[in-house]
Write a protein that holds these residues in place. Structure first.
Motif, PDB file in Angstrom:
ATOM      1  N   SER A 113     -12.609 -29.352  44.657  1.00  0.00           N
ATOM      2  CA  SER A 113     -13.304 -28.161  44.159  1.00  0.00           C
ATOM      3  C   SER A 113     -14.167 -27.455  45.196  1.00  0.00           C
ATOM      4  O   SER A 113     -14.564 -26.315  44.991  1.00  0.00           O
ATOM      5  CB  SER A 113     -14.188 -28.531  42.965  1.00  0.00           C
ATOM      6  OG  SER A 113     -15.266 -29.355  43.378  1.00  0.00           O
ATOM      7  N   LYS A 173     -11.342 -33.539  40.195  1.00  0.00           N
ATOM      8  CA  LYS A 173     -12.357 -32.485  40.086  1.00  0.00           C
ATOM      9  C   LYS A 173     -11.808 -31.197  40.679  1.00  0.00           C
ATOM     10  O   LYS A 173     -11.450 -31.145  41.854  1.00  0.00           O
ATOM     11  CB  LYS A 173     -13.621 -32.929  40.817  1.00  0.00           C
ATOM     12  CG  LYS A 173     -14.826 -32.092  40.548  1.00  0.00           C
ATOM     13  CD  LYS A 173     -16.050 -32.770  41.177  1.00  0.00           C
ATOM     14  CE  LYS A 173     -17.308 -31.992  40.964  1.00  0.00           C
ATOM     15  NZ  LYS A 173     -18.455 -32.675  41.566  1.00  0.00           N
ATOM     16  N   ASN A 231     -13.227 -24.443  38.485  1.00  0.00           N
ATOM     17  CA  ASN A 231     -12.818 -23.696  37.302  1.00  0.00           C
ATOM     18  C   ASN A 231     -12.316 -22.303  37.687  1.00  0.00           C
ATOM     19  O   ASN A 231     -12.920 -21.623  38.504  1.00  0.00           O
ATOM     20  CB  ASN A 231     -13.998 -23.597  36.335  1.00  0.00           C
ATOM     21  CG  ASN A 231     -13.565 -23.228  34.940  1.00  0.00           C
ATOM     22  OD1 ASN A 231     -12.430 -23.484  34.543  1.00  0.00           O
ATOM     23  ND2 ASN A 231     -14.467 -22.638  34.190  1.00  0.00           N
ATOM     24  N   SER A 244      -5.881 -25.717  40.017  1.00  0.00           N
ATOM     25  CA  SER A 244      -5.071 -26.092  38.864  1.00  0.00           C
ATOM     26  C   SER A 244      -4.316 -27.380  39.173  1.00  0.00           C
ATOM     27  O   SER A 244      -4.433 -27.932  40.260  1.00  0.00           O
ATOM     28  CB  SER A 244      -4.093 -24.971  38.503  1.00  0.00           C
ATOM     29  OG  SER A 244      -3.191 -24.752  39.574  1.00  0.00           O
ATOM     30  N   SER A 295     -13.103 -30.828  30.434  1.00  0.00           N
ATOM     31  CA  SER A 295     -12.009 -31.496  31.124  1.00  0.00           C
ATOM     32  C   SER A 295     -10.748 -31.490  30.270  1.00  0.00           C
ATOM     33  O   SER A 295     -10.783 -31.182  29.089  1.00  0.00           O
ATOM     34  CB  SER A 295     -12.392 -32.945  31.451  1.00  0.00           C
ATOM     35  OG  SER A 295     -12.399 -33.729  30.281  1.00  0.00           O
ATOM     36  N   TYR A 344     -13.464 -29.741  35.309  1.00  0.00           N
ATOM     37  CA  TYR A 344     -13.625 -28.395  35.857  1.00  0.00           C
ATOM     38  C   TYR A 344     -15.101 -28.121  36.142  1.00  0.00           C
ATOM     39  O   TYR A 344     -15.941 -28.328  35.277  1.00  0.00           O
ATOM     40  CB  TYR A 344     -13.094 -27.348  34.873  1.00  0.00           C
ATOM     41  CG  TYR A 344     -11.626 -27.500  34.606  1.00  0.00           C
ATOM     42  CD1 TYR A 344     -10.692 -26.982  35.497  1.00  0.00           C
ATOM     43  CD2 TYR A 344     -11.182 -28.159  33.474  1.00  0.00           C
ATOM     44  CE1 TYR A 344      -9.329 -27.123  35.248  1.00  0.00           C
ATOM     45  CE2 TYR A 344      -9.821 -28.296  33.227  1.00  0.00           C
ATOM     46  CZ  TYR A 344      -8.915 -27.775  34.106  1.00  0.00           C
ATOM     47  OH  TYR A 344      -7.563 -27.922  33.866  1.00  0.00           O
TER      48      TYR A 344
END
Length: 130
Positions: free
Chosen positions: A47, A77, A80, A84, A110, A129
């Motif tokens: 992320s 993780k 958002n 993906s 999640s 997310y």
């Protein structure tokens, strides 16, 4: 117990991927090929790099990183609305059951993906997310 454990007790692998084509369709990251180089990883975090990543979720990834056989669980993780995942069921050898919009004990949203074979769970991924 997963899906959430305080970070001081979690082995976490953080990846900062470079995607020169971040605005176009990308090939999913198949991290399972690196699993033999890491032991007992409970969380994989992609992320933090700010680019679009798509991670291939598979039984090989979950069992390979978590190293707990059929009891393997892992947290993936993702950023958002940026990152993906795709589910790889190894040519239909495994059945993947996806439950969306679950909430982890830390409050994060999640998805929960449970892989099974012959009616038995063989791995669980919690996609968090942030």
């Amino acid at each position: 117990v997963l899906p959430y454990t305080p970070d001081s007790y979690v082995d976490e692998l953080r990846l900062y991927a470079y995607n020169p084509n971040s605005s176009t369709t990308i090939t999913p990251l198949d991290l399972s090929r690196f699993s033999s180089q890491f032991d007992h990883v409970e969380k994989i975090d992609v992320s933090g790099d700010g680019v679009i990543n798509q991670v291939k979720l598979s039984v090989a990834l979950i069992q390979g990183f978590a190293d707990e056989g059929v009891n393997s669980k892992i947290i993936l993780k993702l950023m958002n609305n940026v990152d993906s995942y795709v589910i790889d069921t190894a040519n239909n050898t495994y059945i993947a059951n996806k439950v969306t919009n679950t909430q982890l004990s830390n409050g994060a949203n999640s998805d929960t993906i449970t892989f099974s074979q012959n009616g038995k769970t063989v791995g669980i991924a919690y996609v968090e997310y942030v």
